[in-house]
Motif scaffolding. Structure first.
Motif, PDB file in Angstrom:
ATOM      1  N   THR A  49     114.701  60.500  32.592  1.00  0.00           N
ATOM      2  CA  THR A  49     115.960  60.671  31.877  1.00  0.00           C
ATOM      3  C   THR A  49     115.929  59.896  30.564  1.00  0.00           C
ATOM      4  N   MET A  50     116.189  60.568  29.471  1.00  0.00           N
ATOM      5  CA  MET A  50     116.319  59.888  28.185  1.00  0.00           C
ATOM      6  C   MET A  50     117.627  59.101  28.174  1.00  0.00           C
ATOM      7  N   PRO A  71     111.242  58.606  28.410  1.00  0.00           N
ATOM      8  CA  PRO A  71     110.119  58.421  29.337  1.00  0.00           C
ATOM      9  C   PRO A  71     108.906  59.242  28.900  1.00  0.00           C
ATOM     10  N   VAL A  72     107.723  58.766  29.227  1.00  0.00           N
ATOM     11  CA  VAL A  72     106.484  59.495  28.946  1.00  0.00           C
ATOM     12  C   VAL A  72     105.651  59.534  30.223  1.00  0.00           C
ATOM     13  N   ALA A 106     106.824  50.508  21.967  1.00  0.00           N
ATOM     14  CA  ALA A 106     106.511  50.630  23.397  1.00  0.00           C
ATOM     15  C   ALA A 106     106.032  49.275  23.884  1.00  0.00           C
ATOM     16  N   ASN A 107     106.606  48.799  24.969  1.00  0.00           N
ATOM     17  CA  ASN A 107     106.277  47.470  25.498  1.00  0.00           C
ATOM     18  C   ASN A 107     106.356  46.399  24.412  1.00  0.00           C
ATOM     19  N   ASN A 130      99.236  52.493  29.801  1.00  0.00           N
ATOM     20  CA  ASN A 130     100.165  51.637  30.538  1.00  0.00           C
ATOM     21  C   ASN A 130     101.554  51.580  29.909  1.00  0.00           C
ATOM     22  N   VAL A 131     101.977  52.687  29.339  1.00  0.00           N
ATOM     23  CA  VAL A 131     103.320  52.783  28.754  1.00  0.00           C
ATOM     24  C   VAL A 131     104.102  53.850  29.510  1.00  0.00           C
ATOM     25  N   SER A 132     105.300  53.518  29.958  1.00  0.00           N
ATOM     26  CA  SER A 132     106.122  54.470  30.712  1.00  0.00           C
ATOM     27  C   SER A 132     107.257  55.053  29.889  1.00  0.00           C
TER      28      SER A 132
END
Length: 646
Positions: A49-50, A71-72, A106-107, A130-132
């Protein structure tokens, strides 16, 4: 001899072409088509969900500040799109130029991005391992003057339009992308939308999770001066105003708005929404608008909409039109105008149904509900018919071609509107559907009407705010089921062929004829007041703006033949200093005369005399009731405008 002549012509053309072709000695590149870099939309679920947070508090400078997390599914290339093709606009109207300060992280690490070099609404970036999820931050710097676009933030109100303040991932149908939106409004302001709040904390509203398609279709009006009034158990009228003094609707005024909803639902026999929210702005500060959505509509009218009610119908036709779109345009939609995302081009060739029949029912519902009086409605039909007759461009440009005008012209001003034509599918479409209604009444002996078509074609399941598409042949078939007739030829002649005059036969079949009188109707006077103009297009063929400026000239009219054009400023008429009254007096004094009206006008730094040959006096359109032996005193138009509910 004829063969020799043709061969000679071919030889001459060959020699001419050879002589002008690029010499072989010059460098010549070879075209290589650009590679498609954006994944096409697929009807598959988006993974997650964005979340979208919009800070809309800076209404002084008109800046929306956005934080969006998407999300990716893993490392690699990601493309995010800014909405380009906007439903209801019928064109690529996304204001990409107002998206600023774009950053992706990201992160906690900043990610580089690049804009697509073919589709400038697309942004490419590479997602690390390792990026969600990735987070985008940017601003939408809305217009601060009307020359920059429509103003959506004003001192006491704003119009939050989600497509302006969000991105979406390429590769998915937008109905498959879940999103949870949050908006922060100025302190003390209240907001309305088809979206339902999940929670409210102070001036922050978290809306219930929905899909991105529905989010874009659910804009917000918010304001310091706000009122929400129930019209029925399903429909609310949500009003924002520039000042509290304009926010004073009377009970009888609200009653006719309630009647509008009941008449619409009675007409179509269903309600394609679970709840519907009129968003109504009474404003001279925020930009005007009339835009349909499935469960709401954006409506901008003059601030005196309620407080100056008795001076004329004003823009009271707007809400009936936009409400009709819930059935015609949103629930039933031309196949070419439904797209899986906001990147695919729309095909507008059925706008004569989408907008034309909506224009027709908008005026009918205005009369049936009491928002318009019957006389105001007849006066409006007269003005529409006469105005469409002036579109002499139909001699070269058929109505179907005007359905592409939202893309071709993007509603930019035109030097010769009556010759170039514009979005004529609205009002000429109205006349076509009026004629169709009267033909059905005639052929069926009065037992059927276009209302039977509307109920069968646009009606559906109550509460179904999905989409059912159609093509031209579906319209023809549905009309034939209501009343046998050669509807294919009817549409071919009026929509696809050129002609010499507007399709006014519906007026005659309905018991009225178009005539011209020397006194303007209340409808024309109110229209001139709202538009700050003087409409003399039916006499000498021009429309005046303020301070003597010519706003428009009708092609092949007396004013046109005298050499006048838009942009000139009239200084004098018949030797007297210009005023609107002086011009009208000069026209009237020349009624039946053999002389010409002398107009002295300025074009840049030069002045010229223009001699206008018109002896017909002041002329304004009106409808005259057809009477006589054997004529039904209550014609089809009279029956058409009668209310259906108590």
């Amino acid at each position: 001899m004829r063969l020799v002549g043709i061969l000679g012509l071919v030889l001459a053309l060959t020699i001419s072409t050879t002589a002008t072709a690029m010499p072989d000695s010059l460098s010549k590149p070879t075209y290589v088509a650009p590679q498609e870099t954006i994944p096409p939309p697929q009807d598959i679920a988006y993974p997650g969900t964005m979340t979208l947070q919009v800070d809309a508090r800076d209404h002084d400078q008109g800046i929306f500040r956005v934080t969006q997390t998407s999300p990716v599914v893993g490392a690699g290339r990601l493309t995010l799109l800014y909405p380009e093709w906007l439903p209801g606009n019928h064109a690529p109207r996304g204001e990409i130029e107002k998206l600023t300060g774009l950053e992706f992280t990201a992160n906690g690490q900043k990610l580089p991005w690049v804009r697509d070099d073919v589709d400038v609404f697309a942004f490419h970036l590479t997602v690390p391992e390792n990026v969600s999820a990735i987070t985008a931050t940017f601003q939408f710097v809305s217009a601060t003057t009307s020359s920059q676009g429509r103003i959506v933030m004003a001192p006491s109100m704003l119009n939050l339009r989600w497509h302006q303040v969000s991105l979406y991932p390429a590769g998915y149908y937008v109905r498959q992308i879940p999103v949870e939106a949050t908006a922060i409004y100025p302190d003390g302001w209240q907001a309305a939308s088809a979206l339902r709040p999940k929670s409210t904390t102070g001036n922050t509203i978290v809306y219930e999770k929905t899909d991105y398609d529905t989010l874009v279709d659910s804009p917000v009006f918010a304001g310091q001066y706000f009122q929400s009034l129930p019209l029925t158990s399903r429909v609310h009228l949500n009003i924002v105003a520039d000042d509290a003094k304009f926010l004073k609707p009377e009970k009888d005024q609200i009653a006719v708005h309630s009647k509008l909803v009941k008449e619409a639902e009675a007409l179509f026999g269903s309600h394609p929404y679970d709840r519907y929210d009129f968003l109504l702005a009474l404003t001279d500060e925020m930009g005007g608008i009339g835009l349909e959505h499935h469960r709401s509509s954006e409506n901008g009218v003059n601030r005196e909409y309620f407080t100056d009610w008795d001076s004329g119908p004003g823009r009271r036709n707007l809400l009936p039109h936009e409400l009709t779109h819930a059935w015609n345009g949103k629930y039933r939609r031309p196949a070419g105008m439904w797209t899986p995302d906001f990147r695919q081009p729309m095909r507008d060739n059925l706008l004569w149904v989408y907008e034309g029949q909506t224009q027709f029912w908008g005026y009918v519902l205005g009369a049936r509900s009491g928002l318009y009086s019957k006389q105001d409605t007849l006066d409006a039909l007269a003005a529409i018919a006469a105005g469409m007759d002036q579109r002499v461009g139909r001699g070269w440009r058929p109505l179907i071609d005007t359905t592409h005008d939202p893309i071709i012209a993007a509603r930019r001003p035109k030097p010769w509107d009556s010759w170039q034509r514009s979005e004529d599918y609205y009002n000429e479409g109205l006349l076509i559907w009026l004629e169709a209604d009267q033909i059905i009444r005639r052929e069926s002996g009065g037992s059927k009407s276009l209302e039977d078509f509307a109920r069968a074609f646009f009606g559906g399941k109550n509460g179904d705010w999905g989409v059912v598409t159609y093509e031209r042949e579906d319209v023809v078939t549905a009309l034939g089921k209501v009343q046998p007739y050669d509807w294919g030829q009817f549409i071919e002649e009026r929509v696809y062929q050129t002609g010499t005059e507007a399709p006014k036969n519906g007026l005659l079949l309905g018991g009225y004829r178009l005539v011209f009188v020397d006194t303007p109707s209340a409808f024309i006077l109110a229209n001139d007041k709202r538009r700050k103009q003087l409409d003399l297009s039916y006499s000498i063929g021009l429309i005046m703006g303020g301070k003597g400026a010519i706003k428009s000239v009708i092609w092949d009219s007396p004013a046109f033949n005298a050499g006048l054009k838009s942009g000139l400023t009239i200084s004098a008429v018949n030797g007297k200093a210009y005023s609107d009254e002086a011009l009208k007096q000069a026209i009237e004094e020349n009624r039946g005369g053999e002389g010409k009206i002398e107009i002295f006008a300025k074009n840049g730094e030069a002045y010229h005399n223009f001699m206008v040959d018109h002896s017909g006096g002041l002329r304004y359109p009106a409808l005259e009731k057809i009477t006589g032996e054997g004529v039904d005193q209550e014609g089809g138009i009279d029956r058409l405008l009668q209310p259906k509910t108590r």
